[in-house]
Design a protein around this motif. Sequence first.
Motif, mmCIF file in Angstrom:
data_model
loop_
_atom_site.group_PDB
_atom_site.id
_atom_site.type_symbol
_atom_site.label_atom_id
_atom_site.label_comp_id
_atom_site.label_asym_id
_atom_site.label_seq_id
_atom_site.Cartn_x
_atom_site.Cartn_y
_atom_site.Cartn_z
ATOM 1 N N SER A 230 0.820 -1.222 0.000
ATOM 2 C CA SER A 230 0.000 0.000 0.000
ATOM 3 C C SER A 230 0.848 1.263 0.000
ATOM 4 O O SER A 230 0.357 2.348 -0.334
ATOM 5 N N GLY A 290 -8.218 -1.886 4.873
ATOM 6 C CA GLY A 290 -9.550 -2.237 4.419
ATOM 7 C C GLY A 290 -9.678 -3.614 3.792
ATOM 8 O O GLY A 290 -8.696 -4.212 3.335
ATOM 9 N N ALA A 291 -10.925 -4.080 3.767
ATOM 10 C CA ALA A 291 -11.220 -5.433 3.279
ATOM 11 C C ALA A 291 -10.906 -5.590 1.802
ATOM 12 O O ALA A 291 -10.451 -6.654 1.362
ATOM 13 N N ASP A 292 -11.139 -4.539 1.005
ATOM 14 C CA ASP A 292 -10.894 -4.659 -0.433
ATOM 15 C C ASP A 292 -9.419 -4.922 -0.726
ATOM 16 O O ASP A 292 -9.077 -5.737 -1.590
ATOM 17 N N ALA A 293 -8.543 -4.208 0.004
ATOM 18 C CA ALA A 293 -7.099 -4.408 -0.208
ATOM 19 C C ALA A 293 -6.687 -5.814 0.197
ATOM 20 O O ALA A 293 -5.858 -6.451 -0.473
ATOM 21 N N ARG A 295 -8.645 -8.499 0.199
ATOM 22 C CA ARG A 295 -9.225 -9.430 -0.779
ATOM 23 C C ARG A 295 -8.410 -9.433 -2.076
ATOM 24 O O ARG A 295 -8.122 -10.484 -2.646
ATOM 25 N N GLU A 296 -8.041 -8.241 -2.539
ATOM 26 C CA GLU A 296 -7.260 -8.152 -3.772
ATOM 27 C C GLU A 296 -5.891 -8.803 -3.611
ATOM 28 O O GLU A 296 -5.403 -9.478 -4.522
ATOM 29 N N GLN A 297 -5.279 -8.608 -2.445
ATOM 30 C CA GLN A 297 -3.971 -9.225 -2.224
ATOM 31 C C GLN A 297 -4.095 -10.743 -2.159
ATOM 32 O O GLN A 297 -3.270 -11.473 -2.719
ATOM 33 N N GLY A 320 -16.669 -12.056 1.192
ATOM 34 C CA GLY A 320 -17.076 -11.097 0.174
ATOM 35 C C GLY A 320 -17.242 -9.672 0.640
ATOM 36 O O GLY A 320 -16.731 -8.746 0.008
ATOM 37 N N ASP A 321 -17.947 -9.453 1.742
ATOM 38 C CA ASP A 321 -18.230 -8.087 2.174
ATOM 39 C C ASP A 321 -18.246 -8.015 3.698
ATOM 40 O O ASP A 321 -19.287 -7.763 4.317
ATOM 41 N N THR A 327 -13.624 -7.663 9.261
ATOM 42 C CA THR A 327 -12.391 -7.350 8.525
ATOM 43 C C THR A 327 -11.176 -7.540 9.423
ATOM 44 O O THR A 327 -10.155 -8.109 9.001
#
Length: 483
Positions: A230, A290-293, A295-297, A320-321, A327
């Motif tokens: 990040s 955050g959860a998106d980072a 998940r993407e990793q 997923g969410d 998180t």
Amino acid sequence: MNAAIRKLAVAAMVLMLALMANSTYLQAFRSNELNSRNDNARVRDSQFSIDRGPILIGNMPIASSKPVDDRFKYQRTYSNGPVYAPVTGYYSYIFGRAGIELNQNSELNGSDPSLAFRRIIDVISNRPQQGASVSLTLNAPAQLAAYKAMGNKKGAVVAIEPKTGKILALVTTPSYDPNQLAGHDLDKVAADWKKLGADPDKPTTNRAVRETYPPGSTFKLVTAAAALSSGKYTPETKTNSPAELPLPQTTTPLVNENRQNCGGSNTATLTIALRYSCNTAFGSVGLDIGADALREQAAKFGFGERQLPELSGVASAFPGDPNPPQTAQSAIGQFDVRATPLQMAMVAAGIANKGEVMKPYLVQNVKTANLKTVSETKPESLHQAITPEVAAQLTGMMVDVVKNGTGKKGQIDGIDVAGKTGTAQTSPERPPFAWFTAFAPANDPQIAVAVMIESANVARNDIAGGALAAPVSKAVMEAVLKR
């Protein structure tokens, strides 16, 4: 009257055309599928009279067919059957096929289209059909070391060559002997199958690739990778690492295993947090990025993708969410994070390979009976999960874990090992899962390993990845590095 006859004739012609079309479709497009079905008795009887090709490690057959004097003509036999069972699978008259015996069936029995020329030669020379050999990537010493080190523990071991993706070892315990299912005494085979099915330890389950588990603190490698990638963190960045971390939307805090702050500090660096596997520090990092980072990793390391189709591998998953408390739990490998042992070996292998995750594979090549190569697997890049710079930072942090932290039992004399422990909580009524994932040598990785222990018949308080799983990893690595 003529009109009725014409209608009947047209209907008969339509039915004939439909029958011809269906017959053509079945023969042209579905013949291989139908021939490979386990319940196709005609094909099954025919195939059991074929000299089925061997499954090899180097020049050593771990599955082969021997001539016998009965109606089946050949007997499938497995050397060190339980050691290799999760890979070879079984070849049974009653229960069909599993593992490599299933996935490479057409090559092993000689019916694959790639072997058509060989079959023509056999027909012309009046020789019986003979299957091709399938050579695997397994390292025999590593496989045997993994099986022996697991002993009576229930779990799995996966080892990968980081630069290529070759599977060097794949063991699940308890195991079973595929010779029991390949026998020609069908009543005994049925009885043995029934016993295996009734065994509560599920010995035929491939825990390495077909079951997912909470990865616990081994997932902190993914969280650390996301944090370092990040740009907001370095190995020396201070984290929020108290004994208890208050979480939003809940009165239940996230706590460290020992109920103390991280290494004597409420602001431990990321390196110290990984060394002592601090939940509060990584929960705080997870909330920050955050959860998106996360998940993407995770996806860049292979989560969400099925690997090793040779063994019908399943995908690992990141939720997923998740809300903020979920998180934080996900960042430490809990909540709904699920991973196969193969997946966590891929995480270690990706870090070892300068951030590049290679596609794992088990079949090295297929050769005809006269040793002509029909196919050969080449290494294939799957994802660039992290930059080489981030991989180097993570490697240094993981070396610190083994030298100074929770992974000391994974040390090998004279070799720097990079590793991460994990102890994944599930429910109060069952023991935690003990994990260790590592690679070595740290400066020139030759092997990456993941060990998951589901049950070890020890007291709950004695269950920890560093205590139970790290010594298994050490034994496998030594088999490869010190032979």
